[in-house]
Design a protein around this motif. Structure first.
Motif: not given
Length: 502
Positions: A266-269, A277-279, A294-296
C-alpha cells in the motif's frame, strides 16, 4: 475491539458451521441442556438427561463388536421430529449464535447458510454419532420461527469431518458460490459476508475461514466470533446445571489477517502515485483505513484526467464526517480553501496537473512523464493565449481558412510557442525559445513514430550544444525540476497552497 455495528454497517449472508455445543433445549425443569454436554471434561450429563426428557432409554450403536452410545445425531433427529409434529421450535436455544443473528438482522441480514456434518458410512460410529445434520435442522426451525423473512439454507454434504480436500471443494463449488449468488444488489453497495465457525469440527472451521479469506478481494468478509461465557454452565436453585449463552461476539475483518503482508504494498503504491493499485490493496482494510481507501479512488480519477469528477468527489471527501473524525479542523479548512481556488481557476488546475509529471518519473516511465510535461506546457500556453487574446494582438495567426474563429481558434503547440515568443518580445535566438522548440520537436517525433524516451535523452534537450548547463545525474528529481522551471518560465505558478503534496 469496536462494537460489531461500528465495523460493519450491514450484512448480506451469514455462514454458520454447526457444532454440538451450539444448540440447547429448554427443559421442563427450566434448565437449558446442551446437545454437546455428555458428562465429558467436567460437563454435566445433558445428553442422557435430554433422552430422559423424551421418556426414551438411551441406546447404543453396535459396530465391529463395540458399542457407542447414541448422541447428537440420533438425539437431534428425535427432537427435530418432536418440533415438526407440534410445529413448535420455541424450546430450541441458540447458545452461540443468538447475538450474532440478532445483530445481523438489525444490519439487514437476508440469508443464513447452516453447515452441518453428515459423515459417510465408511466413518466409524464413534464419530458419526456426533454428526450435526439434525441440529442444523433444529437451528433452522428456530431461526425461521423468529425471523420469518430470512432465507435459511442447510447444507449437510456426505463428507468425513476430517477430509480437508472434500470440505474445500464443497465450500468453493457450493457454499461460497451460493452465498455470492444469493446477493442481487440494487445499488453499488458491496456484498458483505459474515462467517461463524466456532464450535464445529476443526477441519471444517479452518476450511470455511480459508475460503472466506479468499473472497476478501471480491466482497467484505468478517468473522463473527462468539465469546465464551464466563461459565459454560450455571447451577440453578434446584441444583441442576443449565447451559449458558454466549454473551456477545467480536466482528473481525478477514482482511486484517493480510494487513502485515500488504502494508508495504500500500505504501509503495501510494508513494509511486499508483492510486488505483493502492485502492485495490486498501479495499479489504476499509474498517481501519476507510478515509484513505476513498481518497485513493478520488486521486485515481485525477491521474486519469477526470478533473471534473475529481473536483466533485474531493469536495465531498473534504466535507465528510470520516475526515472530520481523523483530521484537524484547521487543516481541513486549509484544504477546502485550496480546493475552492482550484475549482475557480483553470490556471491552478493546469498547474496542479504538473503533479502528474512526477508520478511516472518515480516509476521510471520517462516517456509518459515527458508527454505529460509537454501537454501541461501546451495547456499553460493556451490559457495565456485565451486570457491575453494573443489572436487579436497578432501573436498567434490562424490560417486563412480559420480566421473566422477569432479567439476560439485552437492553435497547436508550435503556434502557442511562437505566440509566447512574440508576446515576450524575444528573438528566435533566445535560449528559452530554442528549448521550447526542442521540446515540441521531441514530443512530435515521439508521438508520430511511437518512440520512447530515456532520462538521458530528456536531459539532453537542455544540455545538447551547450544550450544550458545541466547537472549530470540519474536522479529523476533533477529532470523534474528542469521541467518545472520551464513551466514557470512560460507561466508563473499562482501564489497559493498546493492541494497535492509534491
Amino acid at each position: 475491539m469496536k462494537t460489531p455495528q461500528s465495523q460493519s454497517t450491514r450484512v448480506d449472508t451469514l455462514i454458520i458451521t454447526v457444532g454440538t455445543r451450539q444448540v440447547g433445549w429448554r427443559c421442563n425443569d427450566g434448565a437449558i441442556r446442551s446437545f454437546g454436554a455428555d458428562a465429558n471434561i467436567s460437563y454435566p450429563p445433558h445428553v442422557a438427561e435430554l433422552y430422559q426428557e423424551l421418556g426414551i432409554e438411551r441406546g447404543a450403536y453396535l459396530e465391529n463388536g463395540k458399542t457407542y452410545p447414541w448422541s447428537a445425531r440420533d438425539l437431534g433427529q428425535r427432537y427435530y421430529n418432536w418440533c415438526v409434529e407440534r410445529n413448535d421450535f420455541s424450546l430450541v436455544e441458540l447458545l452461540l449464535d443468538q447475538n450474532v443473528i440478532e445483530s445481523g438482522v438489525k444490519q439487514g441480514l437476508k440469508h443464513i447458510i447452516l453447515w452441518g456434518t453428515d459423515q459417510p458410512e465408511t466413518v466409524s460410529w464413534f464419530y458419526r454419532r456426533l454428526d450435526t445434520l439434525w441440529l442444523a435442522q433444529l437451528m433452522a426451525g428456530k431461526i425461521r420461527a423468529i425471523w420469518s423473512d430470512i432465507r435459511v439454507d442447510i447444507h449437510t454434504p456426505v463428507i468425513a469431518a476430517n477430509d480437508s480436500d472434500a470440505i474445500r471443494k464443497e465450500l468453493e463449488l457450493l457454499i461460497l458460490h451460493e452465498a455470492l449468488n444469493a446477493f442481487s444488489p440494487s445499488t453499488e453497495e458491496e456484498f458483505v459476508l459474515w462467517i461463524q465457525n466456532k464450535g464445529c469440527a476443526p477441519s471444517i472451521a479452518s476450511g470455511v475461514e480459508i475460503c472466506a479469506a479468499a473472497l476478501v478481494r471480491q466482497c467484505q468478509v468478517f468473522n463473527a466470533m462468539p465469546e465464551e461465557p464466563d461459565s459454560f454452565f450455571d447451577t440453578l436453585p434446584n441444583g441442576t446445571r443449565t447451559a449458558c449463552h454466549s454473551p456477545r461476539f467480536k466482528l473481525i475483518p478477514m482482511g486484517e489477517y493480510f494487513l502485515p503482508l500488504e502494508r508495504m504494498r500500500i505504501i509503495s503504491a501510494w508513494e509511486r502515485g499508483d492510486f488505483s493499485e493502492a485502492q485495490l490493496w486498501l479495499k479489504v482494510h476499509q474498517s481501519r483505513y476507510k478515509i484513505l481507501y476513498k481518497l485513493a479512488g478520488i486521486l485515481a480519477l485525477y491521474t486519469h484526467w477526470e478533473t471534473d469528477k475529481f473536483l466533485q468527489r474531493i469536495g465531498d471527501w473534504l466535507r465528510s464526517n470520516d475526515l472530520a473524525a481523523v483530521a484537524d479542523t484547521e487543516q481541513i479548512g486549509v484544504w477546502k480553501d485550496q480546493w475552492q481556488q482550484m475549482k475557480a481557476s483553470r490556471l491552478i488546475q493546469a498547474w496542479e496537473s504538473s503533479f502528474l509529471i512526477k508520478l511516472p518519473l518515480l516509476r521510471q516511465n520517462y516517456t509518459a512523464a515527458f508527454v505529460q510535461f509537454a501537454q501541461t506546457l501546451e495547456r499553460l500556453l493556451y490559457i495565456q493565449c485565451q486570457n491575453n487574446d494573443w489572436v487579436s494582438q497578432g501573436f498567434v495567426t490562424p490560417p486563412p481558412h480559420l480566421t473566422y474563429l477569432g479567439k476560439d481558434y485552437l492553435p497547436g503547440l508550435g503556434g502557442l510557442i511562437e505566440g509566447w515568443r512574440k508576446s515576450q518580445g524575444i528573438t528566435i535566438n533566445n535560449k528559452e525559445y530554442q528549448l521550447l522548440d526542442r521540446i515540441r520537436n521531441q514530443r512530435n517525433g515521439m508521438i508520430h513514430s511511437a518512440q520512447p524516451i530515456s532520462l538521458g535523452q530528456i536531459r539532453s534537450l537542455w544540455s545538447d550544444g551547450g544550450l544550458f548547463a545541466v547537472k549530470h545525474s540519474d536522479d529523476p528529481e533533477v529532470v523534474n525540476q528542469l521541467m518545472l522551471e520551464v513551466l514557470n518560465q512560460v507561466s508563473s505558478a499562482p501564489d497559493r497552497g498546493n492541494l497535492f503534496v509534491r
